[in-house]
Design an enzyme around this catalytic site. Sequence first.
Site, short mmCIF file in Angstrom:
data_model
loop_
_atom_site.label_atom_id
_atom_site.label_comp_id
_atom_site.label_asym_id
_atom_site.label_seq_id
_atom_site.Cartn_x
_atom_site.Cartn_y
_atom_site.Cartn_z
N ASP A 1 0.84 -1.32 -0.10
CA ASP A 1 -0.02 -0.06 -0.13
C ASP A 1 0.97 1.23 -0.13
O ASP A 1 2.04 1.19 0.29
CB ASP A 1 -0.96 -0.06 1.20
CG ASP A 1 -0.11 0.00 2.51
OD1 ASP A 1 1.03 -0.94 2.61
OD2 ASP A 1 -0.54 0.59 3.47
N GLU A 2 0.22 2.46 -0.37
CA GLU A 2 0.70 3.62 -0.25
C GLU A 2 2.16 3.95 -0.71
O GLU A 2 2.94 4.41 0.10
CB GLU A 2 0.50 4.11 1.10
CG GLU A 2 -0.96 3.98 1.65
CD GLU A 2 -1.34 4.54 2.77
OE1 GLU A 2 -2.05 5.51 2.92
OE2 GLU A 2 -0.83 4.14 3.96
N VAL A 3 2.52 3.44 -1.89
CA VAL A 3 3.94 3.65 -2.44
C VAL A 3 4.01 5.27 -3.21
O VAL A 3 3.23 5.23 -4.22
CB VAL A 3 4.17 2.77 -3.44
CG1 VAL A 3 5.63 2.98 -3.83
CG2 VAL A 3 4.18 1.12 -2.86
#
Length: 669
Positions: A311-313
């Site tokens: 997630d959330e790169v």
Amino acid sequence: MRPTLLPVLLLALPMSLAGQRQPPVMPFPLEATPAPGGLRLDSTFAMTATGFSDERLRAGIGRALARLAAMIGQPLSSPPATGGRVMLEVSGPGQVVQTPDEDESYTLEIAPAGARLKAPTVVGALRGLETLTQMVSADGEGFFLPAIRITDRPRFRWRGLLVDVGRHFMPVEVLKRTLDGMAVVKLNVLHWHLSEDQGFRVESRRYPKLHQLGSDGLYYTQEQVRQIVAYARDRGIRVVPEFDMPGHSTSWFVGYPQYASAPGPYEIERRFGVFDPAFDPAREDTYRFIDGFIAEMAGLFPDPYWHIGGDEVTGKHWNENPRILRFKRQHGFKDNAALQTYFNQRLSRLLTHHGKRMVGWDEILQDSLPRNAVVQSWRGVEYLASATSQGFGAILSAPYYLDHMDPADVEYLSDPLPEESGLSPEQAALVLGGEACMWAEQINSETIDSRVWPRLAAIAERLWSPPSVRDPDDMYLRLSRVSIQLERVGLGHEAHTFRMLRLLSGRRGVQPLHDLLAVTMPVTFGQRVRLQGTTQLTPLTRLVDAARPDPWARPVLNRLAVDVVRDPQAATAAREQLRRTFAGWKPLATALAALGDSMPLARDGIPAALGLGQLGDLGTDALEYLSGGGAPPGWKASATAMLDELAKPQGLLRLAGVEAVRTLVDGLP
Ligand code: ACM
């Protein structure tokens, strides 16, 4: 001190909610047929496994007997029993390594002469023992198990809780009592979020700088990991580790900056949010490192599933690295999502090699994601549809973020497969279940119980019971019972507010603070980020931390308001209870201001106390208008505008009575 009204209200919960489902257990079984009479429970009571038995079953029986003995206040002797007896007929041990396909079904028949618990596996027997234990009732002659016939099995096979130990470390004892609670409500997956920007939490012998430099000394030894996995297995619970990558990975790079996309040096992140450090997907060394890491950890975590995060790169450090940009061009990756998919494919091959199947957050859902991957929705329920339409297994978490501070009934009514989901039967079959998520930005080992429980029990019922079991009033009634059972296995959520208020005030019984927290709840996650902005170093010892996400007064007030609006003339008791409660809110602000002279942190509660005073006035007026001739012109509109203001944060607290007063106001012509 003036007489207190709210504890009265709290006690009123079981009486004020009518029409209780039988048996009052959570999660409610698939089929239950109560019968007359019951099996007496006294010191002559015993349980005997007549079919297959093993260590795990014996331990489960032992725990059930210990809890029953504690409830009836008498020792329970081992067999041979002379009195009531439960026969367990178990066919076999169940899977050597539990998977989502484990058979958790059981049947339970209780009659005055004895009881019979039948299950194909030990895990099914453990589920049945929990149901039996929750059914203890009492009358003038003592304790008994009411006669009943139950056929039960879960609706979903993946029913989990994520515990984030990266942002705040949770000691082994916290995890053990959490697992005990999970077993009570028949959850079967502990999703152990073990690495984050703020901490790497497992001992690695192969790469020791991971825990030595990435954890502040707060990590699980390999022996402790084995203990937790065994403890969970004993209770029919799988442990799925998550090592979040390529993002959320700062703590890895404190010891091993060479695998990051930017040069470093790196430090453990103390702030919370989304950060730029990420694994370098363009270097073979990165994959050799991850391969070595998985090889070591695969020996600790027997579960067939492995969570890669994903997630959330942000992609910022990828965009700033000329070598990574060149790599992207060479491979024809059109964007960073394509680069991350490449990383995931490499990861998936490594995992397959080590006998693991990949789970990841919904960002991993890209073209050419490996076919056997499982997608966990967190950004929205729509990812369940998109994942399953492409043939991927899916797990729902979006509505079950415990850190968002939604009340139990809101979580409860969020169904992974509502009738209007629009999913085909093939897609529906790919929905494995759901997981509640306890992210740890705003909690620590002292407050976690109060944030997880008892709301998790409501989610557990959603994931186990038939979809038709969805009456919030009945849920709250059973929740208030199971909440006490959960405290019996060692959880501290019911005692939480009292304990925290003593510590916060340095005194016992500071009544205005108790009264305030009986009808207030913490602000939401996002509101607290904006209003306070916690970091890993923020002490979580304020009123907001002592408050509970869904105080019992909330469903009671809501129920009373509904009753009054339905028939204002007839509901005299409900009207009177509300009137007295509203009147009790008025003096709170003055009382808190006075306390503030000697207890500075009591002042945190003044905005909420002032808000309650206003809310109480509105409620009092609405009650009068409901039972009299209606409201003056314009009053309803101005009251509604005021309620909109009062629904906003009052300091770091929210008022749990707003919905009830809104019901009264909306009920006016
Ligand atoms: C997540 O909440 N970033 C999975």
